[in-house]
Structures are given as C-alpha cells and as structure tokens.
Design an enzyme around this catalytic site. Structure first.
Site, PDB file in Angstrom:
ATOM      1  N   TYR A 293       0.857  -1.196   0.000  1.00 17.30           N
ATOM      2  CA  TYR A 293       0.000   0.000   0.000  1.00 17.30           C
ATOM      3  C   TYR A 293       0.888   1.240   0.000  1.00 17.30           C
ATOM      4  O   TYR A 293       1.754   1.404   0.843  1.00 17.30           O
ATOM      5  CB  TYR A 293      -0.885  -0.045   1.247  1.00 17.30           C
ATOM      6  CG  TYR A 293      -2.039   0.941   1.318  1.00 17.30           C
ATOM      7  CD1 TYR A 293      -2.182   2.007   0.434  1.00 17.30           C
ATOM      8  CD2 TYR A 293      -3.011   0.801   2.294  1.00 17.30           C
ATOM      9  CE1 TYR A 293      -3.237   2.882   0.517  1.00 17.30           C
ATOM     10  CE2 TYR A 293      -4.091   1.682   2.396  1.00 17.30           C
ATOM     11  CZ  TYR A 293      -4.199   2.714   1.513  1.00 17.30           C
ATOM     12  OH  TYR A 293      -5.254   3.592   1.605  1.00 17.30           O
ATOM     13  N   CYS A 294       0.676   2.115  -0.982  1.00 13.52           N
ATOM     14  CA  CYS A 294       1.364   3.415  -1.042  1.00 13.52           C
ATOM     15  C   CYS A 294       2.874   3.215  -1.064  1.00 13.52           C
ATOM     16  O   CYS A 294       3.403   2.498  -1.896  1.00 13.52           O
ATOM     17  CB  CYS A 294       0.891   4.296   0.113  1.00 13.52           C
ATOM     18  SG  CYS A 294       1.433   6.021   0.024  1.00 13.52           S
ATOM     19  N   VAL A 295       3.602   3.819  -0.120  1.00 10.41           N
ATOM     20  CA  VAL A 295       5.057   3.736  -0.125  1.00 10.41           C
ATOM     21  C   VAL A 295       5.527   2.292   0.030  1.00 10.41           C
ATOM     22  O   VAL A 295       6.576   1.903  -0.502  1.00 10.41           O
ATOM     23  CB  VAL A 295       5.655   4.636   0.976  1.00 10.41           C
ATOM     24  CG1 VAL A 295       5.182   4.213   2.353  1.00 10.41           C
ATOM     25  CG2 VAL A 295       7.164   4.621   0.953  1.00 10.41           C
TER      26      VAL A 295
ATOM     27  N   GLY B 270       3.994  -0.175  -1.298  1.00  7.39           N
ATOM     28  CA  GLY B 270       3.823  -0.727  -2.633  1.00  7.39           C
ATOM     29  C   GLY B 270       4.982  -0.358  -3.539  1.00  7.39           C
ATOM     30  O   GLY B 270       5.471  -1.181  -4.326  1.00  7.39           O
TER      31      GLY B 270
ATOM     32  N   PHE C 296      -1.858  -1.188  -3.822  1.00  9.86           N
ATOM     33  CA  PHE C 296      -2.871  -0.193  -3.485  1.00  9.86           C
ATOM     34  C   PHE C 296      -2.252   1.189  -3.661  1.00  9.86           C
ATOM     35  O   PHE C 296      -1.322   1.560  -2.939  1.00  9.86           O
ATOM     36  CB  PHE C 296      -3.341  -0.332  -2.034  1.00  9.86           C
ATOM     37  CG  PHE C 296      -4.082  -1.594  -1.703  1.00  9.86           C
ATOM     38  CD1 PHE C 296      -4.518  -2.468  -2.689  1.00  9.86           C
ATOM     39  CD2 PHE C 296      -4.362  -1.922  -0.380  1.00  9.86           C
ATOM     40  CE1 PHE C 296      -5.203  -3.630  -2.374  1.00  9.86           C
ATOM     41  CE2 PHE C 296      -5.048  -3.080  -0.060  1.00  9.86           C
ATOM     42  CZ  PHE C 296      -5.467  -3.941  -1.050  1.00  9.86           C
TER      43      PHE C 296
END
Length: 577
Positions: A310-312, A314, A339
C-alpha cells in the site's frame, strides 16, 4: 453658528447613484487604458501582467462584474443574476441558505467567487514560467483562496454571527479552547479522541504477533473458516501511517474481510521511528519485506506467498520484486497487489511541491535527532486538502465551537508515525525529485541494481480516481514498467476511501477494461463500470492464481506452528508513540 448635527445617513438612492458613478469612472479609466495602449508607439512595449491587453481585459471584466454585484446588493431583483458554476453551487462552505437569501452575504459570497476566479485566471496568464512553476503557483493560489474564504471569519459568516448572538459568545470561547488545545499538541484535531482506541474498537481482528525486530512486527491473523487458500497473504502497509487503516472498525476492516474469505493473512506492523533509527534506509525496508516473506514460507511450509503493498510500501514492494527477480528468487511471490502505489513520479501530483530545495533544506532543520516528527507529514497531507482538512475544522470547531464528531478514519489520520530521516530524505531525492526508480540500474538496494522491467510477477494494480496523493495517472505508470500479467482497476474516491470500501457499504464504484490499452485515457474510454466495492473483484483475481485450499489447522493457526507467539494483535508497535 455652525450646524453641529451629524450628517444624514445616505439613502438607498444615494448609494445607488454613487455606486454607479464610481463604477462608471473605473470603466472609463480602463477603456482609456485600452485606447492608449492600442495607440502607443510600436517601440513602447506593454508590461506583462500590468498593461498588456489581456490583463486590461480581465481588469475591465472584473470591475464590470463587481459593479453588477453591487447593483444586486442595492437593488435586489433588478440587476442581472450572476451565473454560478456547478462547483460554486455545490460549495459546502456556503451551504447555509443565508449565504444566498441575505443580500449582504450573497454579495460577500459572490465577491469572493469573483476574486477567486480573477486570481486563478491571472496565474494562468503569467508569462515566462514553465509547467512546474505554474502548477506551484496554482497550488499556492488555491491555498491562499481557501484561507481567505469569508466562511473562515466570524464577521463574514452568517452562521457564526447567529451562533455568537445566540450563545452570547460562548461558541467563540469554546472555539478558543479548542484552538489552544491544538496549539499545545502541535496538531489540528479532526475527531473526538476519546471515541476510539486501538485494540478496543479499532484494529480488533484476532491474531498474534509471531515475529518482532527493531523495525517491524509480523502479525498472523486467526482463521475463521474451516479451510483457507494454500497460498497465504502478507500485507505491507505504509510506514507513513499506522497499519490499522486496513483494520478499522470491524465492518470496515479489509483484514477481517480477507480472513473471512478464507485467506491466511499476515501483516507487517512498522515501528514509528525514534533516534535509534537514524541510520535506517530503504534497503532496510526492502530487507524486511523479503524477511517477512521467507518467515511465512518457512512457518507454513509453502513455496510462495501473495503480497499486498500500500502506497510507499507498494513502491518498496516493486523494488523487492525486482531484487528477487535479479536473485533468481521471484517464485517466492505468487502475486503482487498494489494499493495506490507509484514507481514513476513524473506525474506524482501536488506532493511534488514539497521537494524543492527550500523544502528539503527545511526538512534537514526538523530532524536533528535523526527522525521526522509525524506531525509534519500530517500537516503536509492536510495542506493537500486544506479546504476539507483545515478550514472546515477552523469554521466548525474554532468559530462555531462545535464538539468533534467521532470518525474512525480521521482518528487514524491523526495518529501519526515518525519517519527515519535518512530514509525520508533519500526517498524524496531519489524518487520524487530525480525519479530514478524507473531508470534501470540507477538505484541499488542490498547490493542489487533495481530494474523494474524484469518483474514478471502477476500484478493487480489499484488506483483511486480522486486520489490527490498518488494520482491515478501516476499509478497507471506501474503498468508500463512490469513485463508480466498486469490487471489495472480504477476505484471511485481517493487515496483512503478508494481502498477502504467494504462491499457491505454499497458505496462508490470501480472500472475494469479487458482490452489492451496503452494509456489511462484509453483505459477510461473503454472501461466498464461496476457499482460498489472492488474487493470481490480482487478476491476473484487472487483465486485465479491459485484456488487450492488446505484445512485451517496446525501452522495455519497463530502459535500452533514453528512461529512463536509474542503477544496478541494488534501488537506493541502500533501503539508506540
């Protein structure tokens, strides 16, 4: 003897006359300016932004529109109505009917809209700046205009004025109390802090901590089904925030939902940084992801795991996959789900405004002990949506003195984590500023050059249509890097609500496009919309990549395998300040 009586109050007719007279004088001056400019000698250049024809045209339009607003105020019903844009009609700051029903406040509101339009138009008209500079000017102008909205001031907000008279000013005293409390803690309050508690009504999915390092805890969640997918799932949440965005109240919890679908779920809970983590860099987070993958493989005796970043986290997972590929160990990961994750930061949105030399120099002064206080990041994210996350609360909780409403997502938003300064600075420089991750071999981690083009792991890539942190177009770029199977899903809403959208809520929608496309615009043009959550689509995709199941006994239950039990979920690190 001189008459000492006070001057008479001007009548409505007087006000109308003088308003017309001043407006006409302004219009004559502007028209004369046009005439003078057009008749000027060829060798006398116009001054951009001051005497050029476009600027004078905008000035004339501004004063003409201003005069129209005055006429509407002084002679209601006789002047031409002002046409509003759809955005102005929907503007929640002015939803109170008195903003339209009262001529004075309607004039204030319309004058603000007029001023805003003119200021933004002037930004667009500035010459001699590149696209990046113009976008920075737009961002600054929007922030300024949000701050000077008449809804933010007691004397120009009809709702605040009425509340002040009604309570004898008690609303302002209570608002002052709220403001002083926020100043004391150095952070804007968004919700009732007493309404939620981690482990009581947030992050309550049952599980055990089965591994702990100085950087993270590994949580294994207890199964609730008789059988589970043979391939387990490990979730890597961002360390910029607490992991329980994916485990909010039970009805919103992605983790609980995934467990209920018959998945063996593991999650990494990152430690909030302190001075002891001053030397932590990106390599350490990549190594932690690989270690967690290997721990789960060994503990459950499986060849591979599904992953979510998720985000960083990811972004980091993408680098991890590239390193595993280079080592010949790509088969450790069966699938990778992303994500709202970015790898190409060319179009990374408004966060790019915070990576210029001035901002980076400021960051260095904020991290003398080797870590960045999470309140700084909270402030940055609030500025990206200042109208909703700053000024809305100034009006409601400082001026109107309202109580804070309980809201689990905003509680999480304010539960900040500190970041290792060394990692954060390199992340901003190498990725946001210099965009090195998409240059094969430009970055290395754990002694291995990173080349995303070699990654063949099947990928499910989710983006948020209104995401202001990781814009959809920026997330789309991930599809252009990997060479394996890629499935792109565009979800309704933004960076958080676009992800945390349980099927039971019946909210939003998502888009898929089965045709081969080469851009986000092409994807959208041919996409099929499905109402509701994209979670069921994801679980179907996951099962397409391995639908074998095993009985949920033995090592599939936390503490019953070789992985030790160190404590109950949600663990210690999620609570640490």
């Amino acid at each position: 003897m001189a008459d000492s009586s006070p001057p008479a109050t001007p009548s409505l007719a007087d006000l109308q006359h003088w308003t017309w007279l001043l407006g006409r004088a302004q219009q004559m001056l502007i028209e004369q300016g046009f005439a003078t400019l057009r008749a000027a000698e060829p060798g006398v250049p116009a001054i951009p932004g001051l005497t050029d024809p476009d600027t004078l045209e905008r000035a004339r339009d501004f004063w003409t529109d201003s005069l129209t607003l005055w006429q509407r105020l002084l002679v209601p019903g006789q002047a031409e109505p002002v046409e509003e844009t759809p955005a102005q009609v929907r503007d929640k700051r002015f939803k109170d009917p008195r903003w339209r029903e009262n001529p004075l406040f309607d004039w204030i509101r319309q004058s603000y809209f007029l001023f805003s339009d003119q200021m933004l138009a002037q930004v667009e008209a500035v010459q001699g700046v590149d696209d990046k500079q113009r976008e920075q000017m737009r961002f600054a102008a929007r922030g300024f205009l949000d701050a000077v909205s008449p809804s933010n001031f007691p004397a120009t907000n009809p709702e605040v004025l009425e509340k002040t008279l009604e309570t004898g000013g008690q609303n302002l005293l209570k608002g002052l109390q709220n403001m002083l409390a926020d100043l004391a803690k150095g952070q804007l309050t968004h919700t009732d802090a007493s309404a939620f508690e981690v482990g009581r009504n947030l992050a309550t999915t049952p599980g055990k901590v089965v591994h702990r390092t100085e950087l993270y805890e590994l949580i294994h969640y207890a199964p609730t089904t008789e059988s589970v997918l043979a391939t387990p799932l490990v979730i890597f949440p961002p360390w910029i925030n607490r992991f329980y965005i994916l485990d909010l109240t039970p009805e919103k919890s992605f983790i609980r939902w995934a467990v209920e679908q018959g998945i063996s779920v593991f999650l990494v809970s990152w430690r909030s940084a302190d001075a002891s983590m001053k030397d932590v860099v990106w390599d350490d987070y990549i190594a932690a992801q690989i270690e967690a993958i290997d721990l789960i493989r060994g503990g459950l005796d499986v060849p591979a795991v599904h992953t979510i970043g998720y985000c960083v986290a990811g972004t980091t997972l993408a680098a991890t996959l590239a390193i595993l590929e280079a080592r010949g160990e790509a088969n450790k990961v069966a699938t990778a789900t992303f994500f709202t994750a970015q790898v190409d930061f060319t179009k990374a949105g408004e966060l790019l405004h915070f990576v210029d030399d001035e901002q980076l120099a400021l960051l260095k002064t904020l991290t003398p002990e080797g870590f960045l206080d999470g309140r700084y990041m909270a402030s940055v994210f609030n500025q990206l949506r200042g109208r909703d996350l700053i000024w809305n609360y100034v009006t409601n909780n400082y001026l109107l003195g309202k109580d804070y409403a309980p809201f689990d997502l905003l509680h999480w938003n304010g539960d900040t984590t500190n970041l290792p300064a060394a990692w954060h600075m390199r992340y901003l420089l190498d990725l946001y500023r210099d965009n090195l991750l998409v240059e094969p071999g430009a970055l290395s981690a754990l002694g291995v050059p990173i080349d995303l083009r070699r990654v063949e792991t099947p990928a499910y890539i989710q983006a948020g249509r209104e995401d202001h942190i990781a814009p959809a177009e920026s997330v789309w770029a991930l599809t252009e890097q990997f060479r394996g199977e890629r499935t792109f899903v565009l979800a309704g809403s933004g960076h958080i609500a676009g992800v945390v959208n349980p099927p039971s809520a019946g909210k939003y929608q998502y888009w898929r496009n089965a045709n081969p496309v080469t851009s986000l615009a092409e994807f959208i043009a041919g996409a099929v919309e499905t109402k509701g959550s994209w979670w069921p689509d994801w679980i179907d995709w996951l099962r397409e990549h391995g639908n074998e199941s095993v009985v949920a006994t033995g090592a599939r239950r936390p503490g019953e395998g070789t992985l030790p039990t160190l404590g109950d979920a949600p663990g210690e690190y999620v609570r640490a300040r």
